[in-house]
Design a protein around this motif. Structure first.
Motif, PDB file in Angstrom:
ATOM      1  N   VAL A 450      16.395  29.160  13.743  1.00 20.88           N
ATOM      2  CA  VAL A 450      15.643  28.023  14.282  1.00 20.88           C
ATOM      3  C   VAL A 450      16.518  26.777  14.366  1.00 20.88           C
ATOM      4  O   VAL A 450      16.510  26.063  15.375  1.00 20.88           O
ATOM      5  N   LEU A 451      17.281  26.507  13.321  1.00 20.18           N
ATOM      6  CA  LEU A 451      18.082  25.282  13.250  1.00 20.18           C
ATOM      7  C   LEU A 451      19.286  25.384  14.180  1.00 20.18           C
ATOM      8  O   LEU A 451      20.052  26.354  14.133  1.00 20.18           O
ATOM      9  N   SER A 452      19.464  24.371  15.034  1.00 14.57           N
ATOM     10  CA  SER A 452      20.611  24.316  15.948  1.00 14.57           C
ATOM     11  C   SER A 452      21.721  23.479  15.317  1.00 14.57           C
ATOM     12  O   SER A 452      21.507  22.724  14.356  1.00 14.57           O
ATOM     13  N   ILE A 453      22.915  23.590  15.866  1.00 15.37           N
ATOM     14  CA  ILE A 453      24.048  22.820  15.357  1.00 15.37           C
ATOM     15  C   ILE A 453      23.817  21.332  15.545  1.00 15.37           C
ATOM     16  O   ILE A 453      24.231  20.507  14.719  1.00 15.37           O
ATOM     17  N   THR A 454      23.126  20.942  16.604  1.00 11.20           N
ATOM     18  CA  THR A 454      22.842  19.522  16.839  1.00 11.20           C
ATOM     19  C   THR A 454      21.906  18.990  15.761  1.00 11.20           C
ATOM     20  O   THR A 454      22.130  17.909  15.184  1.00 11.20           O
ATOM     21  N   GLU A 455      20.849  19.757  15.474  1.00 12.58           N
ATOM     22  CA  GLU A 455      19.909  19.321  14.446  1.00 12.58           C
ATOM     23  C   GLU A 455      20.582  19.303  13.069  1.00 12.58           C
ATOM     24  O   GLU A 455      20.305  18.415  12.240  1.00 12.58           O
ATOM     25  N   ALA A 456      21.450  20.282  12.818  1.00 12.81           N
ATOM     26  CA  ALA A 456      22.132  20.333  11.527  1.00 12.81           C
ATOM     27  C   ALA A 456      23.060  19.139  11.324  1.00 12.81           C
ATOM     28  O   ALA A 456      23.076  18.510  10.254  1.00 12.81           O
ATOM     29  N   ARG A 458      22.841  16.224  12.654  1.00  9.77           N
ATOM     30  CA  ARG A 458      22.027  15.021  12.453  1.00  9.77           C
ATOM     31  C   ARG A 458      21.536  14.960  11.000  1.00  9.77           C
ATOM     32  O   ARG A 458      21.473  13.872  10.401  1.00  9.77           O
ATOM     33  N   LEU A 459      21.190  16.110  10.437  1.00  2.64           N
ATOM     34  CA  LEU A 459      20.766  16.150   9.045  1.00  2.64           C
ATOM     35  C   LEU A 459      21.920  15.724   8.130  1.00  2.64           C
ATOM     36  O   LEU A 459      21.734  14.922   7.206  1.00  2.64           O
ATOM     37  N   TRP A 460      23.092  16.288   8.393  1.00  5.32           N
ATOM     38  CA  TRP A 460      24.238  15.948   7.557  1.00  5.32           C
ATOM     39  C   TRP A 460      24.633  14.482   7.734  1.00  5.32           C
ATOM     40  O   TRP A 460      24.991  13.788   6.783  1.00  5.32           O
ATOM     41  N   GLN A 461      24.586  14.006   8.975  1.00  2.88           N
ATOM     42  CA  GLN A 461      24.982  12.633   9.274  1.00  2.88           C
ATOM     43  C   GLN A 461      24.083  11.639   8.544  1.00  2.88           C
ATOM     44  O   GLN A 461      24.549  10.591   8.059  1.00  2.88           O
ATOM     45  N   ALA A 462      22.791  11.967   8.456  1.00  2.00           N
ATOM     46  CA  ALA A 462      21.861  11.059   7.784  1.00  2.00           C
ATOM     47  C   ALA A 462      22.127  10.968   6.286  1.00  2.00           C
ATOM     48  O   ALA A 462      21.785   9.965   5.653  1.00  2.00           O
ATOM     49  N   ALA A 463      22.760  11.992   5.708  1.00  4.56           N
ATOM     50  CA  ALA A 463      22.998  11.996   4.267  1.00  4.56           C
ATOM     51  C   ALA A 463      24.419  11.569   3.912  1.00  4.56           C
ATOM     52  O   ALA A 463      24.767  11.571   2.724  1.00  4.56           O
ATOM     53  N   CYS A 464      25.258  11.207   4.886  1.00  4.46           N
ATOM     54  CA  CYS A 464      26.659  10.882   4.630  1.00  4.46           C
ATOM     55  C   CYS A 464      27.000   9.477   5.140  1.00  4.46           C
ATOM     56  O   CYS A 464      26.277   8.899   5.964  1.00  4.46           O
ATOM     57  N   VAL A 465      28.108   9.008   4.636  1.00  5.04           N
ATOM     58  CA  VAL A 465      28.662   7.741   5.128  1.00  5.04           C
ATOM     59  C   VAL A 465      29.105   7.958   6.576  1.00  5.04           C
ATOM     60  O   VAL A 465      29.619   9.032   6.916  1.00  5.04           O
ATOM     61  N   PRO A 466      28.887   6.943   7.448  1.00  4.15           N
ATOM     62  CA  PRO A 466      29.220   7.140   8.857  1.00  4.15           C
ATOM     63  C   PRO A 466      30.660   7.592   9.058  1.00  4.15           C
ATOM     64  O   PRO A 466      31.601   7.094   8.434  1.00  4.15           O
ATOM     65  N   SER A 485      41.073  26.401  12.831  1.00  4.83           N
ATOM     66  CA  SER A 485      40.492  25.904  11.583  1.00  4.83           C
ATOM     67  C   SER A 485      40.991  24.490  11.297  1.00  4.83           C
ATOM     68  O   SER A 485      42.165  24.169  11.526  1.00  4.83           O
ATOM     69  N   TRP A 486      40.118  23.649  10.810  1.00  4.28           N
ATOM     70  CA  TRP A 486      40.488  22.308  10.398  1.00  4.28           C
ATOM     71  C   TRP A 486      39.547  21.840   9.307  1.00  4.28           C
ATOM     72  O   TRP A 486      38.484  22.423   9.100  1.00  4.28           O
ATOM     73  N   ALA A 487      39.938  20.780   8.632  1.00  6.67           N
ATOM     74  CA  ALA A 487      39.141  20.274   7.513  1.00  6.67           C
ATOM     75  C   ALA A 487      39.193  18.751   7.507  1.00  6.67           C
ATOM     76  O   ALA A 487      40.090  18.128   8.073  1.00  6.67           O
ATOM     77  N   GLU A 488      38.204  18.168   6.860  1.00  6.36           N
ATOM     78  CA  GLU A 488      38.118  16.700   6.805  1.00  6.36           C
ATOM     79  C   GLU A 488      37.319  16.331   5.568  1.00  6.36           C
ATOM     80  O   GLU A 488      36.432  17.063   5.123  1.00  6.36           O
ATOM     81  N   ASP A 489      37.651  15.142   5.008  1.00  6.56           N
ATOM     82  CA  ASP A 489      36.893  14.623   3.869  1.00  6.56           C
ATOM     83  C   ASP A 489      35.676  13.862   4.368  1.00  6.56           C
ATOM     84  O   ASP A 489      35.738  13.147   5.383  1.00  6.56           O
ATOM     85  N   ILE A 490      34.537  14.038   3.674  1.00  3.35           N
ATOM     86  CA  ILE A 490      33.333  13.269   3.951  1.00  3.35           C
ATOM     87  C   ILE A 490      32.815  12.739   2.625  1.00  3.35           C
ATOM     88  O   ILE A 490      33.141  13.262   1.545  1.00  3.35           O
ATOM     89  N   THR A 491      31.997  11.687   2.720  1.00  2.00           N
ATOM     90  CA  THR A 491      31.438  11.070   1.515  1.00  2.00           C
ATOM     91  C   THR A 491      29.932  10.970   1.666  1.00  2.00           C
ATOM     92  O   THR A 491      29.427  10.469   2.696  1.00  2.00           O
TER      93      THR A 491
END
Length: 558
Positions: A450-456, A458-466, A485-491
């Motif tokens: 059910v959950l799309s990558i766009t919705e996911a 947005r969920l993650w973005q709302a819980a993280c620093v911009p 493959s790539w990686a990035e730090d988020i807060t």
């Protein structure tokens, strides 16, 4: 009326004797006259009625009606007076009064023979009574009555000729005494004399096949071969013959026979038999057991696969057992699940039959020996029911093995550190571990598919620093960037740091993993080399050096 048409046969002596004794020759009593005048019974009598009322004059010397009879009840009195002459007379009078059916009957008045005739003339009913000529083989009857009988006989003859049934009368020696038009046409066709004179005497077409005669009320099938060159019905009947159902009824000293054509019925039966044989040959090669029960729930068709799967003998199945007996035999051989009790077993049979009639019966039978049968019940025309038995033991075993492996993979996946989610090539969530649900406070099982990558994102973005990483993830899923493959730090907004790693999978899918670097170092999990995010414009990415920790030590040798 010309009385000269009637013979001069004297019945006076018989009449006088009967009046003197008060009885007919047959022993039936007759009404006595009040006067003692002689009764002239040799004179013809004519009685006319309109709507049951006598309108003709009454002869004072009439032996059957008194002169003072009530004219409104004269018909009933006359019927009672004439009844001793012939036992069929009351029924014939009733038919004449209701339907206008003419008749001629013979009776005995003492030693003399009488003729009793009836007919309808307009709105009148006419009865005539007179003597017949003795010893000449002829009967003297009223002329109009004879004309009415001849017209009725002609109508009946035309009606018999219009039908398709061949009708004939034969004597005890098998000689044809009379035949209708269809029988004579059949004689012409089979003898090859169409358009020419009929062979004489008329041949008996069914002589060999009607010896002995069929019982009254029964039918016998007879076949007449067609002559060479007659191929009119060869398409309808594959054997090139004409088929009939013959009925025989005894009529006096002769037999009345009626042969009804049944070529189409025989052709339909042959076609049905060939169709059933074709189906049987087809069903014989099916690995699925087939059992078809008719409307009386008797086994009417089965294939060899049913014998193999049910282990029931062909002899038992060929005896056409009922549905209950068939299921009882399966239960006795442990070829179906063992019921808990007998009453529940009978209720289960009733439900099985009802659901099969409705076309909704489909169940998986797990046998005591470990085999698995898929049983399907379907309705058939005319109230029949078909059951199909398929051995799916290997399929069930394979499915259970797959299910066990999947459960194992799910356990390993849930035990992975961090939060991990798998998205399909269409951008839908297909798998997530328990760490993902704990990190983002969701129930993964409810969001799979059910959950799309766009919705996911947005969920993650709302819980993280911009950060701009979320758009890159959406482009990665849409195949708009280099899929490496790539990686990035988020807060997170609560201050926790996470490492987000994006990796391509087969079939256009992708995995996204969220790791806590401190927890990974504490548990001895090595951090992967973090690559720079690919540039959407150039499609290139730069690799930056990173530190790799393994059990808290640098891989460089520190």
């Amino acid at each position: 009326m010309n009385l000269g048409l009637y013979g001069s046969v004297s019945l006076l002596s018989a009449a006088l004797a009967l009046m003197a004794t008060g009885y007919w020759g047959g022993g039936a009593p007759v009404r006595r006259r009040d006067d003692a005048r002689p009764i002239f019974a040799d004179a013809p009598r004519r009685y006319e009625f309109r709507e049951g009322y006598l309108i003709s004059p009454i002869d004072p010397d009439d032996a059957f009606l008194p002169s003072d009879v009530d004219r409104s009840a004269a018909l009933a009195d006359l019927a009672r007076g004439l009844a001793p002459l012939n036992p069929d007379l009351p029924a014939r009078l009733t038919a004449l009064a209701r339907r206008g059916e003419a008749f001629v009957l013979c009776g005995s008045f003492g030693p003399d023979a009488l003729s009793i005739a009836g007919r309808a003339e307009g709105d009148r009913m006419v009865l005539t009574l007179g003597p017949t000529e003795g010893g000449t083989g002829r009967q003297v009857i009223d002329g109009p009555v004879l004309q009415a009988l001849q017209a009725e006989a002609e109508d009946m003859r035309h009606a018999l000729d219009l039908g398709r049934a061949a009708i004939w009368t034969e004597d005890d020696q098998g000689r044809v005494l009379w035949a209708n038009g269809p029988y004579l046409a059949l004689v012409e066709r089979l003898s090859g004399t169409e358009g020419g004179p009929l062979p004489w005497p008329v041949p008996h077409l069914f002589a060999d096949q009607l010896d002995p005669m069929p019982e009254p009320g029964s039918l016998r099938r007879c076949r007449l071969p067609l002559p060479e060159g007659d191929a009119v019905d060869r398409i309808a009947t594959a054997d090139g013959g004409l088929w009939f159902e013959v009925a025989v009824q005894r009529q006096g000293v002769a037999n009345m026979c009626c042969a009804t054509p049944i070529d189409r019925l025989v052709a339909a039966e042959t076609s049905l038999r060939n169709f059933v044989q074709t189906l049987s040959k087809t069903f014989a090669h099916l690995p699925i057991g087939l059992a078809i029960f008719d409307r009386r729930r008797e086994l009417m068709l089965f294939n060899p696969a049913l014998v193999t799967l049910s282990t029931l003998s062909p002899e038992f199945l060929s005896r056409r057992p009922g549905l209950v007996a068939f299921l009882d035999a399966l239960r006795d051989r442990q070829r179906m699940p063992e019921p808990k009790n007998y009453r529940g077993w009978r209720d289960e049979i009733a439900r099985l039959e009802q659901r099969a009639e409705e076309g909704t019966y489909q169940e998986l039978w797990t046998l005591p020996g470990g085999q698995s049968f898929r049983v399907i019940g379907r309705p058939h025309p005319d109230g029949a029911v078909a059951f199909m038995f398929e051995d799916i033991t290997s399929e069930v075993t394979l499915t259970r093995g797959f299910r066990g492996e999947l459960d194992l993979y799910h356990s390993v996946f849930d035990d992975l550190p961090g939060a991990m989610a798998i998205f399909s090539g269409e951008g839908r969530l297909v798998l997530a571990n328990k760490g993902y649900g704990a990190l983002w406070s969701v129930e993964p099982a409810q969001q799979i598919g059910v959950l799309s990558i766009t919705e996911a994102t947005r969920l993650w973005q709302a819980a993280c620093v911009p950060t701009g990483i979320w758009g890159d993830i959406r482009q990665f899923s849409a195949h708009k960037t280099d899929r490496s493959s790539w990686a990035e730090d988020i807060t997170l907004r609560d201050g926790r740091r996470l490492i987000l790693r994006v990796a391509p999978l087969a079939g256009g899918a992708m995995s996204i993993r969220f790791l806590d670097p401190d927890a990974d170092a504490a548990t001895g999990i090595a951090r992967f080399t973090r690559a720079a995010r690919p540039s959407p414009a150039s499609g290139l990415h730069e690799v930056a050096e990173d530190q790799v920790l393994f059990r808290g030590q640098r891989l460089s040798g520190d």
